[in-house]
Design a protein around this motif. Sequence first.
Motif, PDB file in Angstrom:
ATOM      1  N   LEU A 195      13.728  51.861  44.454  1.00 51.42           N
ATOM      2  CA  LEU A 195      14.110  50.529  43.990  1.00 51.42           C
ATOM      3  C   LEU A 195      13.073  49.482  44.417  1.00 51.42           C
ATOM      4  CD1 LEU A 195      16.089  48.581  42.612  1.00 51.42           C
ATOM      5  CD2 LEU A 195      17.349  48.504  44.757  1.00 51.42           C
ATOM      6  N   PRO A 196      12.617  49.479  45.683  1.00 49.87           N
ATOM      7  CA  PRO A 196      11.590  48.496  46.055  1.00 49.87           C
ATOM      8  C   PRO A 196      10.294  48.640  45.245  1.00 49.87           C
ATOM      9  CG  PRO A 196      12.613  49.382  48.022  1.00 49.87           C
ATOM     10  CD  PRO A 196      13.112  50.204  46.861  1.00 49.87           C
ATOM     11  N   LEU A 241      13.006  37.349  43.037  1.00 46.05           N
ATOM     12  CA  LEU A 241      13.876  38.410  43.566  1.00 46.05           C
ATOM     13  C   LEU A 241      13.114  39.275  44.551  1.00 46.05           C
ATOM     14  CD1 LEU A 241      16.511  39.992  43.673  1.00 46.05           C
ATOM     15  CD2 LEU A 241      15.800  41.177  41.581  1.00 46.05           C
ATOM     16  N   LEU A 242      11.874  39.613  44.223  1.00 40.58           N
ATOM     17  CA  LEU A 242      11.062  40.415  45.137  1.00 40.58           C
ATOM     18  C   LEU A 242      10.869  39.683  46.459  1.00 40.58           C
ATOM     19  CD1 LEU A 242       9.283  42.890  45.734  1.00 40.58           C
ATOM     20  CD2 LEU A 242       7.376  41.620  44.691  1.00 40.58           C
ATOM     21  N   GLN A 243      10.542  38.393  46.400  1.00 40.22           N
ATOM     22  CA  GLN A 243      10.327  37.607  47.616  1.00 40.22           C
ATOM     23  C   GLN A 243      11.605  37.553  48.459  1.00 40.22           C
ATOM     24  OE1 GLN A 243       9.151  33.538  46.949  1.00 40.22           O
ATOM     25  NE2 GLN A 243       9.425  32.982  49.083  1.00 40.22           N
ATOM     26  N   GLN A 244      12.738  37.273  47.815  1.00 39.80           N
ATOM     27  CA  GLN A 244      13.995  37.167  48.561  1.00 39.80           C
ATOM     28  C   GLN A 244      14.439  38.531  49.100  1.00 39.80           C
ATOM     29  OE1 GLN A 244      17.071  34.536  46.912  1.00 39.80           O
ATOM     30  NE2 GLN A 244      15.521  33.831  45.445  1.00 39.80           N
ATOM     31  N   ALA A 245      14.187  39.604  48.348  1.00 45.50           N
ATOM     32  CA  ALA A 245      14.539  40.951  48.820  1.00 45.50           C
ATOM     33  C   ALA A 245      13.704  41.309  50.042  1.00 45.50           C
ATOM     34  CB  ALA A 245      14.324  41.972  47.706  1.00 45.50           C
ATOM     35  N   ARG A 246      12.432  40.931  50.030  1.00 43.83           N
ATOM     36  CA  ARG A 246      11.581  41.207  51.195  1.00 43.83           C
ATOM     37  C   ARG A 246      12.024  40.393  52.399  1.00 43.83           C
ATOM     38  NH1 ARG A 246       5.645  41.757  48.227  1.00 43.83           N
ATOM     39  NH2 ARG A 246       5.965  43.909  47.559  1.00 43.83           N
ATOM     40  N   GLU A 283      23.441  37.024  45.700  1.00 41.42           N
ATOM     41  CA  GLU A 283      23.176  37.417  47.086  1.00 41.42           C
ATOM     42  C   GLU A 283      23.458  38.901  47.317  1.00 41.42           C
ATOM     43  OE1 GLU A 283      23.641  33.011  47.069  1.00 41.42           O
ATOM     44  OE2 GLU A 283      24.750  34.664  46.157  1.00 41.42           O
ATOM     45  N   TRP A 284      24.420  39.456  46.567  1.00 40.94           N
ATOM     46  CA  TRP A 284      24.706  40.891  46.676  1.00 40.94           C
ATOM     47  C   TRP A 284      23.484  41.685  46.227  1.00 40.94           C
ATOM     48  CZ3 TRP A 284      24.674  45.681  44.798  1.00 40.94           C
ATOM     49  CH2 TRP A 284      25.562  46.619  45.312  1.00 40.94           C
ATOM     50  N   ILE A 285      22.914  41.308  45.099  1.00 46.49           N
ATOM     51  CA  ILE A 285      21.745  42.009  44.563  1.00 46.49           C
ATOM     52  C   ILE A 285      20.570  41.885  45.520  1.00 46.49           C
ATOM     53  CG2 ILE A 285      20.089  42.090  42.662  1.00 46.49           C
ATOM     54  CD1 ILE A 285      22.406  40.952  40.890  1.00 46.49           C
ATOM     55  N   ILE A 286      20.335  40.676  46.028  1.00 52.26           N
ATOM     56  CA  ILE A 286      19.230  40.444  46.972  1.00 52.26           C
ATOM     57  C   ILE A 286      19.419  41.291  48.225  1.00 52.26           C
ATOM     58  CG2 ILE A 286      18.183  38.701  48.483  1.00 52.26           C
ATOM     59  CD1 ILE A 286      18.961  36.659  46.166  1.00 52.26           C
ATOM     60  N   ALA A 287      20.639  41.294  48.753  1.00 47.87           N
ATOM     61  CA  ALA A 287      20.916  42.074  49.969  1.00 47.87           C
ATOM     62  C   ALA A 287      20.733  43.566  49.704  1.00 47.87           C
ATOM     63  CB  ALA A 287      22.332  41.791  50.464  1.00 47.87           C
ATOM     64  N   ALA A 288      21.231  44.053  48.569  1.00 47.10           N
ATOM     65  CA  ALA A 288      21.091  45.479  48.252  1.00 47.10           C
ATOM     66  C   ALA A 288      19.618  45.870  48.142  1.00 47.10           C
ATOM     67  CB  ALA A 288      21.830  45.798  46.953  1.00 47.10           C
ATOM     68  N   CYS A 289      18.829  45.032  47.474  1.00 46.44           N
ATOM     69  CA  CYS A 289      17.389  45.307  47.368  1.00 46.44           C
ATOM     70  C   CYS A 289      16.743  45.260  48.749  1.00 46.44           C
ATOM     71  CB  CYS A 289      16.725  44.306  46.428  1.00 46.44           C
ATOM     72  SG  CYS A 289      17.190  44.498  44.692  1.00 46.44           S
ATOM     73  N   LEU A 317      22.642  51.923  51.433  1.00 53.67           N
ATOM     74  CA  LEU A 317      23.641  50.927  51.069  1.00 53.67           C
ATOM     75  C   LEU A 317      25.051  51.520  51.088  1.00 53.67           C
ATOM     76  CD1 LEU A 317      24.277  48.085  49.945  1.00 53.67           C
ATOM     77  CD2 LEU A 317      23.891  49.039  47.659  1.00 53.67           C
ATOM     78  N   VAL A 318      25.971  50.794  51.737  1.00 54.07           N
ATOM     79  CA  VAL A 318      27.387  51.149  51.741  1.00 54.07           C
ATOM     80  C   VAL A 318      28.135  49.967  51.127  1.00 54.07           C
ATOM     81  CG1 VAL A 318      29.407  51.770  53.146  1.00 54.07           C
ATOM     82  CG2 VAL A 318      27.119  52.515  53.857  1.00 54.07           C
ATOM     83  N   PRO A 319      28.378  50.010  49.807  1.00 58.52           N
ATOM     84  CA  PRO A 319      29.077  48.882  49.176  1.00 58.52           C
ATOM     85  C   PRO A 319      30.569  48.939  49.468  1.00 58.52           C
ATOM     86  CG  PRO A 319      28.535  50.549  47.540  1.00 58.52           C
ATOM     87  CD  PRO A 319      27.976  51.029  48.845  1.00 58.52           C
ATOM     88  N   LEU A 320      31.136  47.790  49.785  1.00 57.86           N
ATOM     89  CA  LEU A 320      32.580  47.688  50.030  1.00 57.86           C
ATOM     90  C   LEU A 320      33.192  46.801  48.954  1.00 57.86           C
ATOM     91  CD1 LEU A 320      32.587  47.086  53.890  1.00 57.86           C
ATOM     92  CD2 LEU A 320      33.167  49.195  52.690  1.00 57.86           C
ATOM     93  N   ASN A 321      34.282  47.243  48.396  1.00 56.69           N
ATOM     94  CA  ASN A 321      34.987  46.481  47.379  1.00 56.69           C
ATOM     95  C   ASN A 321      35.667  45.287  48.035  1.00 56.69           C
ATOM     96  OD1 ASN A 321      36.990  45.585  45.487  1.00 56.69           O
ATOM     97  ND2 ASN A 321      36.841  47.568  44.464  1.00 56.69           N
TER      98      ASN A 321
END
Length: 120
Positions: A16-17, A46-51, A77-83, A92-96
Amino acid sequence: MSDALNNNNPLQRQTLPQMLAEMAAQYGDQHPAIIEGEKSISYAGLLQQAREAARAFMALGVQKGDRVAIWLPNMSEWIIAACGVHAAGGVLVPLNTRMKGEEAADILDRSGARVLLSVG
């Protein structure tokens, strides 16, 4: 067979990265990666925030293979955090968000998550 399912497809061998970095190089600030209401984040953004998120996870001690739980609603923020988790080498352990505390605690315990990211 579709190229997407073909093992010769170079995108299938990327993390993904790596894929995000490639999309940022290709599309930069010209095309949105995320559109959330009035808010838009480009591939480069998105790349900058993911890094930045990856550096934050590493500062918390996250290392390759460590599990990181994300308990957030559907938001950018979910997408950024996952990346960021993936860029830091984490799993990644996603919680509902509809889970009750006991249910989330059980998943956190069984997954061995080192970090929990949530909003409150």
